[in-house]
Design a protein around this motif. Structure first.
Motif, PDB file in Angstrom:
ATOM      1  N   VAL A 203       0.824  -1.213   0.000  1.00  0.00           N
ATOM      2  CA  VAL A 203       0.000   0.000   0.000  1.00  0.00           C
ATOM      3  C   VAL A 203       0.860   1.266   0.000  1.00  0.00           C
ATOM      4  CG1 VAL A 203      -1.606   1.357   1.399  1.00  0.00           C
ATOM      5  CG2 VAL A 203      -2.015  -1.081   1.054  1.00  0.00           C
ATOM      6  N   SER A 204       1.863   1.308   0.869  1.00  0.00           N
ATOM      7  CA  SER A 204       2.698   2.507   0.955  1.00  0.00           C
ATOM      8  C   SER A 204       3.474   2.742  -0.332  1.00  0.00           C
ATOM      9  CB  SER A 204       3.667   2.393   2.133  1.00  0.00           C
ATOM     10  OG  SER A 204       2.974   2.246   3.352  1.00  0.00           O
ATOM     11  N   GLY A 205       4.022   1.668  -0.895  1.00  0.00           N
ATOM     12  CA  GLY A 205       4.767   1.795  -2.144  1.00  0.00           C
ATOM     13  C   GLY A 205       3.889   2.254  -3.286  1.00  0.00           C
ATOM     14  N   ARG A 206       2.686   1.709  -3.360  1.00  0.00           N
ATOM     15  CA  ARG A 206       1.757   2.121  -4.410  1.00  0.00           C
ATOM     16  C   ARG A 206       1.340   3.576  -4.235  1.00  0.00           C
ATOM     17  NH1 ARG A 206      -2.893  -2.040  -3.924  1.00  0.00           N
ATOM     18  NH2 ARG A 206      -3.865  -0.618  -5.421  1.00  0.00           N
ATOM     19  N   GLU A 207       1.125   3.980  -2.997  1.00  0.00           N
ATOM     20  CA  GLU A 207       0.769   5.375  -2.738  1.00  0.00           C
ATOM     21  C   GLU A 207       1.838   6.321  -3.253  1.00  0.00           C
ATOM     22  OE1 GLU A 207      -0.290   8.350   1.025  1.00  0.00           O
ATOM     23  OE2 GLU A 207       0.560   6.368   1.400  1.00  0.00           O
TER      24      GLU A 207
END
Length: 238
Positions: A203-207
């Motif tokens: 999630v953080s990487g995609r954000e």
């Protein structure tokens, strides 16, 4: 029980983890892969220093400014790792963050040796922590609901455990195991989860990637490319 007593290497999350592990651990390693610890590694690796500042601490910012620090977010340098890859040596960078910087301050209050670890410097940090002796507590920072990855959201919500800090703490735990340290079940599970490719898809990487900050994810996802070991001394990581 909460201190994971009987094991050399222990792992917990956030400020509550600092409080629990700090009661027995001689060393606390703050792991905030996206992005405080990675940015700190890059600054220290270039001969700079980082002054962790609690999130929205106006007094801390004022003291940092009085000490001659460059304030992240007020110029070219920010919490983003890509912003500091060419930072001049000897720069003292005041780095506010809702997770890593705040936890460093809390960890210092326990009296333990405090280090900042990430994937980039996992083995180097493990070796330094091992050298101090005594139990090592790995504090995975996690994220906060309602605060985006670079901390410029308007709210400060509850802890959200995250893949990137599980993987980062796991890499350090695995390196400590190779040095002969025993792992608690929590640390052992993290050590088995090390997969740097997960950073891009979590999630953080995609954000970050969807916000145009994919280079920051790429910089954070590199394993054992740095010998920098940021150690907190008199409030400064160097």
């Amino acid at each position: 029980m909460w201190e994971q007593s009987g094991h050399d290497v222990r792992l917990d999350w956030g400020g509550e983890g600092v409080a629990a592990l700090g009661r027995e651990c001689a060393v606390l390693v703050v792991v905030d892969v996206l992005s405080f610890s990675t940015t700190t590694d890059l600054v220290v690796g270039r001969g700079g220093r980082v002054l962790p500042v609690r999130w929205r601490d106006e007094r801390g910012i004022a003291l940092a400014r009085a000490a001659g620090a460059t304030i992240a977010g007020e110029g070219a340098f920010t919490l983003r790792p890509s912003s500091v890859t060419e930072i001049p040596p000897a720069t003292l960078l005041a780095l506010p963050s809702p997770n890593g910087a705040t936890l460093c301050d809390a960890a210092a209050a326990t009296g333990a040796h405090v280090l900042a670890g990430c994937l980039r410097n996992a083995s180097a940090v493990a070796a330094k922590a091992h050298g101090f002796g005594g139990p090592v507590g790995l504090v995975a920072a996690g994220e906060r609901w309602g605060v985006n990855i670079f901390g410029d959201g308007e709210t400060f919500g509850p802890l959200r455990p995250c893949v990137e800090d599980q993987v980062g703490a796991g890499a350090i735990a695995a390196a400590l195991a190779r040095l002969g340290r025993s792992l608690s079940p929590e640390a052992a599970l993290a050590a088995r989860s090390v997969d740097v490719t997960a950073l891009a898809e979590c999630v953080s990487g995609r954000e970050l990637t969807e916000s145009g900050h994919g280079r920051d994810v790429a910089l954070a996802a590199r394993l054992d490319v740095s010998d920098a070991v940021p150690v907190l001394n008199e409030g400064v990581l160097a």
